[in-house]
Enzyme design. Structure first.
Site, PDB file in Angstrom:
ATOM      1  N   HIS A  22      10.217  -8.435   1.603  1.00 21.80           N
ATOM      2  CA  HIS A  22      10.938  -7.666   0.584  1.00 21.80           C
ATOM      3  C   HIS A  22      10.315  -7.834  -0.797  1.00 21.80           C
ATOM      4  CE1 HIS A  22      14.025  -5.084  -0.633  1.00 21.80           C
ATOM      5  NE2 HIS A  22      15.086  -5.693  -0.152  1.00 21.80           N
ATOM      6  N   ASP A  79      10.069  -2.318  -0.514  1.00 21.75           N
ATOM      7  CA  ASP A  79      11.475  -2.044  -0.832  1.00 21.75           C
ATOM      8  C   ASP A  79      12.208  -1.572   0.422  1.00 21.75           C
ATOM      9  OD1 ASP A  79      11.065  -2.682  -3.488  1.00 21.75           O
ATOM     10  OD2 ASP A  79      10.561  -0.613  -4.034  1.00 21.75           O
TER      11      ASP A  79
END
Length: 413
Positions: A384, A388
């Site tokens: 992450h 995204d």
């Protein structure tokens, strides 16, 4: 003249390994290029050949020893092996005397007395005792020589002086003996297993790992395989499998969403314009990930052939360091073992990994109807820090769309 056996170069970033197994012992004849040692690194097992013909005169690094690249493993001397030592005379087995059977335990006095009284009694008395389940020793006997008569039994029943027969003692439970052998076994981890553990823990410690899921209807791909499998194998010499479809579908998604094909290096992001797809393969020694290089310019048949070659090499332990290094994205197939859903762990320094799973028929809503379709759950684990949630979900949706409508792959849509 003696020739030293040394650890050969093992590839970039590999500086040492472990002697897994010697295939010869001191005194054995060896030929040049004959495999002497199975040498285990944290990536692959390497066969170390003999550098000369002669006799193995010395083993400098026994099995289990860690040796650096260029380190001494053993020595080969000129000449032929000497005569083998005569085998030791077999020792005659010791005569084992058979154990004597244990004497039967003497019956309890009360039980013996009861049996004696009944044996000397007449059949009518014995029948009454058995029918009424009485203890014969509690009935006074008035017959000749202490025999129990029918009248004695009837009298005892009428007056209520006869005691009931004792219930037999319950049999002791039979306990199944455990098979002989140790309850525990300690085995040193192989270098490959240690490296796998290190890399997986490194991925958990360094990446902000998250997993998103989707499901794909495999109807279209299964129909294509069924329609063209014979012609495909006849023309290309390899079976048409699922993996080539997944590789192509992932590459289409990677081109649209380059962050999924990128990696973090310090404070920089490296976006890669090539597509080297790692295909996870399970072996007896552990999980390895050979890399299909430049898979974007390969045909379906080329991908299937390359994966087949890697699968055989992995089972035989013949993968090279070069075939296991690099890779921009990985596909792991837990479905071959029956897994229905899982969360795969990243293969550092890559930023994403796709998990395939078992294809299973399930009821699904198609329009306003419920139909039975072959469905597969897909899982995308991603870092992450660089990818995204929108990019991860969009990538997985593109993979799903390409698999459910394979014509998109041919039209580059």
């Amino acid at each position: 003249m003696a020739t030293e056996i040394k650890v050969p170069p093992l590839g970039e970033s590999v500086t040492e390994g472990t002697v897994a197994r010697w295939l010869k012992k001191v005194g054995d004849s060896v030929k040049i290029d004959e495999t002497l040692i199975e040498f285990e690194t944290d990536k692959v097992t390497v066969d170390v050949p003999s550098p000369a013909t002669g006799v193995l005169s010395e083993i400098s690094a026994p099995e289990g020893a860690n040796v650096a690249v260029g380190g001494l493993l053993g020595v080969i001397a000129e000449g032929a092996a000497g005569a083998a030592a005569k085998p030791a005379a077999a020792t005659a087995p010791a005569k084992v005397e058979a154990p004597k059977p244990a004497a039967a335990p003497a019956p309890a006095p009360a039980a013996a007395s009861a049996a004696t009284d009944l044996d000397r009694s007449g059949p009518a008395a014995r029948k009454l005792v058995a029918e009424n389940q009485l203890d014969a020793t509690s009935i006074p006997a008035t017959g000749k020589d202490g025999r129990l008569t029918k009248g004695d039994v009837l009298g005892a029943i009428a007056t209520g002086t006869a005691a009931p027969a004792a219930a037999p003692a319950p049999a002791a439970p039979v306990v199944q003996a455990r098979e002989a052998g140790p309850r525990e076994q300690r085995v040193k981890m192989t270098r490959l297993r240690q490296r796998i553990a290190q890399r997986l823990k490194e991925a958990q410690n360094t990446a902000a790992m998250l997993t998103t899921f989707n499901e794909v209807d495999m109807t279209a791909i299964m129909a294509i395989r069924e329609q063209y499998k014979d012609a495909f194998e006849k023309k290309h010499g390899v079976k048409l499998g699922f993996m080539s479809f997944f590789v192509k579908a992932c590459i289409a998604g990677l081109k649209e969403l380059p962050a999924v094909n990128a990696e973090i290096s310090g404070d920089e992001l490296i976006y890669k314009n090539y597509y080297d797809i790692g295909v996870a393969v399970g072996t007896e020694s552990g999980l390895v990930v050979p890399v299909v290089r430049d898979a974007d310019v390969m045909s379906f048949s080329d991908i299937e052939k390359q994966i087949g070659v890697y699968g055989k090499k992995a089972r035989d332990g013949k993968l090279s360091i070069e075939e296991l290094t690099g890779g921009t994205f990985t596909i792991s197939n837990g479905g071959v073992y029956g897994s229905l859903m899982s969360t795969p762990i990243l293969n550092p320094p890559q930023s994403a990994i796709l998990g395939m799973h078992k294809t299973q028929k399930r009821p699904v809503a198609i329009g306003d109807k419920v139909e039975i379709r072959p469905m597969m759950y897909l899982a995308l684990s991603y870092d992450h820090r660089i990818i995204d949630g929108r990019e991860a979900v969009t990538f997985l949706v593109r993979v799903k769309e390409n698999l459910e409508d394979p014509q998109r792959l041919l039209l580059d849509m």
